[in-house]
Design an enzyme around this catalytic site. Structure first.
Site, PDB file in Angstrom:
ATOM      1  NE  ARG A 295      -2.020  -2.213   3.282  1.00 28.01           N
ATOM      2  CZ  ARG A 295      -2.465  -2.666   4.464  1.00 28.01           C
ATOM      3  NH1 ARG A 295      -3.648  -2.293   4.910  1.00 28.01           N
ATOM      4  NH2 ARG A 295      -1.727  -3.483   5.200  1.00 28.01           N
TER       5      ARG A 295
ATOM      6  N   GLY B 206      -7.826  -4.541  12.906  1.00 25.85           N
ATOM      7  CA  GLY B 206      -8.505  -5.697  13.474  1.00 25.85           C
ATOM      8  C   GLY B 206      -9.356  -5.244  14.653  1.00 25.85           C
TER       9      GLY B 206
ATOM     10  CE1 TYR C 242      34.359  23.855  -2.083  1.00 25.36           C
ATOM     11  CE2 TYR C 242      36.314  24.040  -3.482  1.00 25.36           C
ATOM     12  CZ  TYR C 242      35.457  23.274  -2.702  1.00 25.36           C
ATOM     13  OH  TYR C 242      35.708  21.931  -2.536  1.00 25.36           O
TER      14      TYR C 242
ATOM     15  CE1 TYR D  57      38.829  15.949  -9.278  1.00 27.81           C
ATOM     16  CE2 TYR D  57      37.334  17.311 -10.560  1.00 27.81           C
ATOM     17  CZ  TYR D  57      37.861  16.066 -10.254  1.00 27.81           C
ATOM     18  OH  TYR D  57      37.425  14.959 -10.937  1.00 27.81           O
TER      19      TYR D  57
END
Ligand code: UD1
Ligand code: CA
Length: 457
Positions: A16, A140, A366, A387
């Protein structure tokens, strides 16, 4: 003292939910549903916790690793069949066994404790945790006889019109005499609307054998909400959120708008800290006293000292000191260590960096894979060039360095203690301490140039 065991049912696919994710792994306030249940059970000092997982539920196992033992239910044939899978681990034990559904994330340890006590006092073979619900659809129903004793539980799909009117429901949490449980389970059949082996059927079986069956009814239906679909998931989230926020407010934290503040279960916040709206604080975050967090900030798995403010910013997996000012619009990425009295201003991103005491990056920077000393000033627009397209390299900026605006520090590179970097420099070589580095083209002024240009027209 009696031995106490617990079985957590978590093997259902949760059709469900309409999800690729196992139902019990759906998070409520940042933590998977089943983990909420297990963390609550863990506080009860049980002798063993067994979680029933589906075949191939490696993600469930990985999430709960170390917190519980597992039994695998190869095929999901129903809740009784699920409990049966624990027989190898628990079948021969003398004691009491709690059974809890992994999709009732709001259940609390105190309630389980009270259920166990009720069970012991009445010397029952089974005690069902029940609650009154105005709209019991899907649950139930507890069927009692004329004297008011529990006779059986009937699932919504199997119930008659008359039975569906019953508003006392089975919460899915039970307490059993362990031996009686495993005996009764063998007698459960799957002759019902769903063709499943229902755990609630053991109640009728025990009852017919003259065993004592009891119900322990609680007042708070919210605690027993079963999450079967996304609508219930959002309801659970809301209830849990309210509960968590209330706890913090009682501990002396100001939450300006609790309906719009999202704090994870395991978060710790010190006194007199103020949380402004739109803020999410999750994971194992610990925040000190007298801080101001938000509005609109997202903090996950961080430690934050005292008197720090984090406004309109994001921080992950990092340690942030005291008297720090972050934001608006800053981004602290994982593995950063922001020391005391630091200032990280607007549009600054910090990643995997130690940022030393009293240092500042106030605007548009940064700083990644760097070690920044104490009292350093990073000018507006300056960045570490960490990098090279293949590998990441480290930038070391020693104490007291002044980085002029719009500089590029091409890593690997070290800027010595107290050095100055002239604005607009692209630094590719180490700079010695106390030096001034200028790495930009010299300016040339061409006198009268404009006049000459106009003359040639
Ligand atoms: C169940 C109860 C219902 C109760 C309700 C409370 C049954 C038959 N019905 O209904 O009386 O009111 O919980 O929330 O027990 N599971 C397994 N293996 C299976 C089937 C289910 O491990 O083969 C697990 C599910 O992952 C879930 C739990 O058992 O955590 C309950 O199953 P679910 O299908 O959600 O039962 P409900 O229909 O909600
Ligand atoms: Ca359910």
């Amino acid at each position: 003292m009696t031995n106490i065991y617990a079985i957590v049912l978590a093997a259902g696919q949760g059709t469900r939910m309409k999800s690729k994710l196992y139902k019990v792994l759906h998070p409520v306030c940042g933590k998977p549903m089943v983990e909420h249940v297990i963390d609550q059970v863990s506080t009860l000092n049980t002798d063993k916790i067994v979680t029933i997982v589906g075949h191939g539920a490696e993600a469930v196992k990985a999430q709960l690793d170390g917190k519980t033992e597992f039994a695998v239910q190869e095929e999901q044939l129903g809740t009784a069949h699920a409990v049966m899978q624990a027989e190898g681990l628990l079948g021969d034990k003398e004691g009491i066994t709690l059974v809890i559904c992994g999709d009732t994330p709001l259940i609390q340890a105190d309630t389980m404790k009270a259920l166990i006590e009720h069970h012991q006092q009445h010397q029952s073979s089974a005690t069902i945790l029940t609650v009154h619900m105005d709209q019991p659809d899907g649950y139930g129903r507890i069927i009692r006889n004329q004297e008011g004793f529990v006779e059986r539980i009937v699932e919504h799909k199997d119930a008659t019109e008359e039975e569906r009117k019953v508003q006392e429901i089975n919460t899915g949490t039970y307490c059993f005499d362990n031996k009686a449980l495993f005996e009764a389970l063998k007698k459960v059949s799957n002759d019902n609307a769903q063709g499943e082996y229902y755990l609630p059927d053991v109640i009728e079986i025990m009852k017919s054998e003259g065993k004592t069956v009891a119900a322990y009814q609680i007042d708070d239906f919210e605690e027993t909400l079963g999450v079967n679909d996304r609508a219930a998931l959002s309801q659970a989230e809301k209830i849990m959120r309210r509960r968590i926020n209330l706890r913090h407010m009682k501990n002396g934290v100001t939450i300006v708008d609790p309906d719009h503040t999202y704090i994870g279960t395991d978060v710790v916040i010190g006194q007199d800290t103020i949380i402004y709206p739109g803020t999410m604080i999750t994971g194992h975050t610990v925040i000190g006293e007298d801080c101001e967090i938000g509005p609109n900030s997202e903090i996950k798995d961080c430690t934050v000292g005292d008197r720090t403010s984090i406004r309109q910013s994001v921080a992950y997996d990092s340690a942030i000191g005291s008297d720090v000012k972050i934001g608006p619009f800053a981004h602290i990425r994982p593995d950063s260590q922001i020391e005391d009295e630091v200032r990280i201003g607007n549009f600054v991103e910090i990643k995997k960096t130690v940022f030393g005491r009293g240092s500042k990056a106030s605007h548009l920077s940064y700083i990644g894979d760097a070690e920044v000393g104490k009292g350093v000033n990073i000018g507006c627009g300056s960045i570490t060039v960490n990098y090279d397209g293949k590998n990441k390299h480290k930038t070391k900026i020693e104490d007291g360095v002044f980085v002029g605006c719009n500089s590029n520090l091409v890593a690997p590179v070290t800027i010595g203690k107290g050095a100055y970097i002239a604005a607009g420099s692209t630094i590719t070589e180490d700079v010695p301490g106390d030096a001034l580095a200028i790495a930009r083209a010299r300016q040339i002024n061409k006198d009268g140039y404009v006049q000459k240009l106009n003359h040639n027209k």
